[in-house]
Design an enzyme around this catalytic site. Structure first.
Site, PDB file in Angstrom:
ATOM      1  N   CYS A  74      10.831  -1.582   2.094  1.00 41.09           N
ATOM      2  CA  CYS A  74       9.632  -0.757   1.937  1.00 41.09           C
ATOM      3  C   CYS A  74       9.061  -1.037   0.551  1.00 41.09           C
ATOM      4  O   CYS A  74       9.746  -0.822  -0.457  1.00 41.09           O
ATOM      5  CB  CYS A  74      10.047   0.709   2.073  1.00 41.09           C
ATOM      6  SG  CYS A  74       8.732   1.871   1.734  1.00 41.09           S
ATOM      7  N   ASN A  75       7.832  -1.518   0.514  1.00 40.00           N
ATOM      8  CA  ASN A  75       7.193  -1.797  -0.782  1.00 40.00           C
ATOM      9  C   ASN A  75       6.975  -0.513  -1.570  1.00 40.00           C
ATOM     10  O   ASN A  75       7.096  -0.492  -2.790  1.00 40.00           O
ATOM     11  CB  ASN A  75       5.826  -2.453  -0.567  1.00 40.00           C
ATOM     12  CG  ASN A  75       5.926  -3.831   0.052  1.00 40.00           C
ATOM     13  OD1 ASN A  75       5.891  -4.836  -0.630  1.00 40.00           O
ATOM     14  ND2 ASN A  75       6.057  -3.878   1.367  1.00 40.00           N
ATOM     15  N   CYS A 184       2.786  -3.971   2.503  1.00 38.63           N
ATOM     16  CA  CYS A 184       3.492  -2.861   3.154  1.00 38.63           C
ATOM     17  C   CYS A 184       4.167  -3.459   4.371  1.00 38.63           C
ATOM     18  O   CYS A 184       3.539  -4.206   5.132  1.00 38.63           O
ATOM     19  CB  CYS A 184       2.491  -1.782   3.571  1.00 38.63           C
ATOM     20  SG  CYS A 184       3.183  -0.550   4.699  1.00 38.63           S
TER      21      CYS A 184
HETATM   22  N1  DGL Z   1       6.568   0.425   5.043  1.00 41.00           N
HETATM   23  C1  DGL Z   1       6.372   0.963   3.770  1.00 41.00           C
HETATM   24  C2  DGL Z   1       5.909   0.002   2.718  1.00 41.00           C
HETATM   25  O1  DGL Z   1       6.266  -1.157   2.776  1.00 41.00           O
HETATM   26  C3  DGL Z   1       5.921   2.383   3.617  1.00 41.00           C
HETATM   27  C4  DGL Z   1       4.789   2.848   4.415  1.00 41.00           C
HETATM   28  C5  DGL Z   1       4.592   4.343   4.259  1.00 41.00           C
HETATM   29  O2  DGL Z   1       5.472   5.076   4.648  1.00 41.00           O
HETATM   30  O3  DGL Z   1       3.544   4.728   3.738  1.00 41.00           O
HETATM   31  O4  DGL Z   1       5.244   0.365   1.796  1.00 41.00           O
END
Ligand code: DGL
Length: 262
Positions: A74-75, A184
């Site tokens: 998760c970024n 993301c």
């Molecule tokens: N999938 C996540 C990312 O890479 C988080 C998305 C979220 O929950 O807002 O940032």
């Protein structure tokens, strides 16, 4: 930490499944536990304190399941709090950051676009990454508040997703962006739609393979390579609704895998 412990992977939801697939390809004998913090998604619209508290809860859970390393797939969580996690726990954490560096190497127009959550784009860690690697490059930032929900609800085909994706991608193309960073992990599931809207001239940068290679490198470096032979297990856990997560896993991973709640 034992070399035959599982690899823990987590995300706010199903974004990290694309990274998990690449890890599975590179490490076929390692057991994997995937945690989707679905009840608390999206992280991208939460505070750093909230995200840290969730990451601690998931880390404690994964450690209780005997993991040997944790992949923050998760970024948003990585840019928001991976340093705090590393300070708190001795287990190796492998993070996920927007692929600004490969984008800088690829661009011809000198203009790159970054699609990410509002939180990621506000973090110091993202700004310092951009300052470090993108000298003399124009970076166009595009926070995409609706895209995570779009993916979580499995609205992934062109007909369901193109309107919302266009609203984020087309303004960047108008600005001369020739390289688009998917900052993301959820957006990987919209890759065909994003590609079609951005057009053949635009290169899309995602980081699933790079993260999986980093997991391999870190396990090598810390002497945590498994000695397991044969088929490994992949477990899927959610903090949200079990039936909905089962449907997400069926669609994005394949049928025949049970899911559990934590
Ligand atoms: N999938 C996540 C990312 O890479 C988080 C998305 C979220 O929950 O807002 O940032």
């Amino acid at each position: 930490m034992s070399s035959n412990g599982s690899i823990g992977v987590f995300d706010s939801g199903i974004g990290g499944l694309a990274i998990t697939r690449e890890i599975r390809k590179l490490l076929p004998n390692d057991n994997i536990i995937y945690v989707a913090d679905s009840r608390h998604a999206p992280y991208g619209e939460k505070t750093d304190a909230y995200i840290l508290q969730r990451c601690i809860a998931i880390t404690e859970y994964l450690i209780s399941q005997d993991v040997k390393a944790i992949v923050v797939a998760c970024n948003t969580a990585t840019t928001s709090c991976i340093e705090a996690l590393r300070e708190r726990y001795s287990i190796p954490f492998i993070g996920t950051e927007p692929g600004i560096k490969p984008a800088v190497l690829n661009t011809k127009t000198g203009i790159i676009g970054v699609l990410a959550t509002p939180r990621t784009l506000k973090t110091n860690s993202f700004s310092s990454l951009a300052d470090r690697v993108a000298l003399n490059i124009q970076i166009e930032l595009m926070p995409c508040p609706d895209l995570v929900q779009q993916v979580e609800s499995l609205q992934l085909d062109y007909d369901s997703a193109s309107e919302v994706v266009k609203q984020y991608v087309l303004p960047l193309i108008d600005k001369g962006v020739d390289t688009l960073v998917l900052g993301c992990t959820h957006y990987a599931h919209l890759m065909p739609v994003i590609k079609r809207i951005a057009g053949p001239e635009v290169r899309i940068i995602n980081t699933e393979v790079a993260v999986a290679k980093e997991v391999l490198r870190r396990l090598d470096k810390t002497d945590l390579n498994t000695t397991n032979q044969g088929l490994a297990t992949t477990k899927f856990i959610t903090s949200g609704n079990q039936a909905h997560f089962q449907q997400q896993v069926d669609v994005l991973w394949g049928e025949g895998f049970d899911v559990d709640v934590f």
